[in-house]
Design a protein around this motif. Sequence first.
Motif, PDB file in Angstrom:
ATOM      1  N   HIS A  95      43.979  17.388  40.153  1.00 40.49           N
ATOM      2  CA  HIS A  95      42.877  17.752  39.255  1.00 40.49           C
ATOM      3  C   HIS A  95      42.124  18.976  39.773  1.00 40.49           C
ATOM      4  O   HIS A  95      41.749  19.860  38.993  1.00 40.49           O
ATOM      5  N   LEU A  96      41.912  19.069  41.083  1.00 44.44           N
ATOM      6  CA  LEU A  96      41.234  20.230  41.646  1.00 44.44           C
ATOM      7  C   LEU A  96      42.080  21.489  41.509  1.00 44.44           C
ATOM      8  O   LEU A  96      41.570  22.564  41.181  1.00 44.44           O
ATOM      9  N   SER A  98      44.109  22.166  39.203  1.00 48.82           N
ATOM     10  CA  SER A  98      44.215  22.586  37.800  1.00 48.82           C
ATOM     11  C   SER A  98      43.138  23.583  37.401  1.00 48.82           C
ATOM     12  O   SER A  98      43.295  24.283  36.403  1.00 48.82           O
ATOM     13  N   PHE A  99      42.048  23.684  38.160  1.00 42.96           N
ATOM     14  CA  PHE A  99      40.992  24.639  37.858  1.00 42.96           C
ATOM     15  C   PHE A  99      41.257  26.024  38.447  1.00 42.96           C
ATOM     16  O   PHE A  99      40.493  26.955  38.176  1.00 42.96           O
ATOM     17  N   ASP A 101      43.659  29.531  39.338  1.00 42.41           N
ATOM     18  CA  ASP A 101      44.720  30.352  38.760  1.00 42.41           C
ATOM     19  C   ASP A 101      45.954  30.300  39.654  1.00 42.41           C
ATOM     20  O   ASP A 101      45.960  29.662  40.706  1.00 42.41           O
ATOM     21  N   ARG A 105      46.208  29.010  43.626  1.00 43.66           N
ATOM     22  CA  ARG A 105      47.004  27.830  43.962  1.00 43.66           C
ATOM     23  C   ARG A 105      48.004  28.130  45.065  1.00 43.66           C
ATOM     24  O   ARG A 105      48.204  27.331  45.986  1.00 43.66           O
TER      25      ARG A 105
END
Length: 304
Positions: A95-96, A98-99, A101, A105
């Motif tokens: 979830h973290l 996913s925020f 770019d 990542r």
Amino acid sequence: MPRADRLQADLLRKPGFPARQALRPSAQEPQRRPLHGCLEPGVLCPSFSTSCWPKINTIPQPYMSTGWAGSTRAGRPLGALSMHITQLNHECLLHLFSFLDKDSRRSLAGTCTQLHAVFEDPALWPLLHFRSLAELKKDNFRLGPALRSLSICWHSSRVQVCSVEDWLKSALQRSLCSRHESLVSDFLLQVCDRCPNLTSVTLSGCGHVTDDCLARLLRCCPRLRTLRLENCARVTNRTLVAVAAHGRALQTLHVDFCRNVSAAGLRRLRAARPRLALRAEHSAAMIPDRLPRAPAGLCTPRWR
């Protein structure tokens, strides 16, 4: 005097602060003292110490991984002072991530093996968007069966060079196109092999995408529901035939500014797939590619 009492005394000396009785506990309610910086178990509160360590609950929660507490720092349990990102479980880390770019990542994944495993998880990549063809060469994304939406939108002045007919291009224009001529097609072939659950594809400014590549995409991705093509010069009526033959789940088709799509091909597709939401903005009205022909009655002069 304890630090909490000193802070309370400082607040009482400020002008305009509520009466002293407002801060005193009532006779019926017993006075509670903060324990390790927390008013109640599981409730966060600011620390009155000079340390910047956050005070959090020491009781392990479902979102925490094992090995949460145990070591000490400055005589205090480390679990009560701070929490490292790797102490979160895999779902929270997904979830973290996913925020972030694609570049962020990739950078975060290079810090430890646990975060690298999150980066490699196919569930992290349900959507991919590329703003230039150069991004297709980077190693900051992963293709997998979880991919649902793919978008390649190239808005550059070089798109005009790619849209020029091959027989009209100069040597310089051919040299520019040769660097990325097969880049999108090769990428789509990888998508066909690794992403069978794809549901939406958007291609804009991809002047070198061919009908054969799109036909294979329709065959390998049977769940494809939306296909948007814009300013793809090499897309012809053969793509419309492939849509009618293999796009059984396709619900929306856009072929905007595709000059080699004719009005006759659009009519045949509408007759074969009447429920398909078809849009062809300025496609049939544009001049298609045609080889130059010599005017009738004129012959090419021969030089002796």
